[in-house]
Design an enzyme around this catalytic site. Structure first.
Site, mmCIF file in Angstrom:
data_model
loop_
_atom_site.group_PDB
_atom_site.id
_atom_site.type_symbol
_atom_site.label_atom_id
_atom_site.label_comp_id
_atom_site.label_asym_id
_atom_site.label_seq_id
_atom_site.Cartn_x
_atom_site.Cartn_y
_atom_site.Cartn_z
ATOM 1 N N HIS A 161 0.836 -1.201 0.000
ATOM 2 C CA HIS A 161 0.000 0.000 0.000
ATOM 3 C C HIS A 161 0.870 1.250 0.000
ATOM 4 C CE1 HIS A 161 -3.986 -1.796 0.801
ATOM 5 N NE2 HIS A 161 -3.261 -2.756 1.346
ATOM 6 N N GLU A 210 -7.435 0.491 -6.093
ATOM 7 C CA GLU A 210 -6.895 -0.835 -5.825
ATOM 8 C C GLU A 210 -6.137 -1.394 -7.027
ATOM 9 O OE1 GLU A 210 -8.804 -3.813 -3.500
ATOM 10 O OE2 GLU A 210 -10.496 -2.486 -3.033
ATOM 11 N N GLY A 222 -6.530 -1.556 2.838
ATOM 12 C CA GLY A 222 -6.202 -0.143 2.677
ATOM 13 C C GLY A 222 -6.533 0.667 3.913
#
Length: 276
Positions: A161, A210, A222
């Site tokens: 991420h 995403e 996330g």
């Protein structure tokens, strides 16, 4: 051939769930793309495959395929739907369910009123383990994105991420920067891109582009990554409400080395069969 499926959603992040516990399902990228297609298939953000256990001490193995056919390591909203699916189908009688994933084991807890709590494991900030190309670990990183300087936090929740702090989430450049950061060469396996607005020490807003799916209504990993990055920056406390376009998740994290806990809903939408 006809393939039975269940359509589920967690805060609008939607999934096709397939039971492969009794008979293997050869889910290749082409089939995954067909199932995920919202016009010619069933339609979803991800496909979840329920398989027999591979890791010691687990009841099931959990595989995740994005709408573009790529297989990924982890999905928080999917994990909650996975727990609801195996319990409602009678595949387990337990309210605490240990599950294996490509990122390692996780534990799912079925709670009251359709809520599912998930032990998402400890966040990882070491660049090579995200993976992210950097000389050393830092609180945040300045990246050149198509000639623009973008400050990001980099963290793995079993999947990579990038978290970008913004002043106003509604006007955040998700559509423009999301795909550029997702495929940035400093992320060798691509990356999920979170745009985070901090409202208070116990409340964040978040939109996520995403990897392999585009912007979705919610992203569980996330939300965990954003909270962990914000807490590491001392911008939030140990328990935070994360508001996504599809609804709210509660995320709790005490300290480095400890697990992040995510709590939120999981709902079955419908069941069916698709002819292949």
């Amino acid at each position: 051939m006809r393939l039975a499926f269940s359509k589920m959603q967690g805060l609008g992040n939607d999934f096709v769930v397939l039971d492969a516990t009794e008979r293997p399902i050869a889910l290749d990228p082409a089939l995954a793309r067909r199932l995920a297609d919202r016009r010619f298939g069933i339609g979803c953000d991800q496909i979840l495959l329920v398989e027999p256990p591979r890791l010691p001490g687990t009841e099931f193995h959990y595989r995740i395929f994005n709408a573009d056919g790529s297989e990924v390591e982890q999905c928080g909203n999917g994990a909650r739907c996975f727990a609801r699916f195996v319990r409602d189908r009678g595949l387990t009688e337990h309210d605490e369910i240990p599950v294996g994933t490509a990122a390692g084991p996780i534990r799912l807890y079925l709670e009251d009123e359709g809520q599912v709590r998930v032990d998402m494991g400890a966040p990882e900030f070491e660049p090579e383990r995200i993976p992210f190309l950097a000389d050393r670990q830092a609180l945040d990183y300045d990246m050149d994105v198509a000639g623009e300087s973008v400050l990001i936090g980099a963290v793995s929740m079993g999947n990579p991420h990038a978290v970008i702090l913004v002043d106003d989430l509604d006007s955040a450049p998700v559509a423009r920067l999301g795909p550029l950061v997702e495929s940035h060469p400093r992320f060798p396996q691509r990356v999920n891109v979170g745009f985070m607005q901090i409202l208070a020490r116990d409340h964040l807003r978040l939109r996520v582009y995403e990897r392999g799916a585009g912007e979705t209504l919610a992203c569980g990993t996330g939300a965990c990554a954003a909270m962990a990055y914000a807490r590491r920056c001392d911008r939030v406390g140990a328990r935070v409400r994360v508001s996504l376009p599809g609804g709210d998740l509660m995320i709790a994290w005490n300290a480095p080395g400890e697990s992040v806990w995510m709590t939120g809903p999981a709902v079955q939408v419908f069941e069916g069969e698709i002819a292949l």
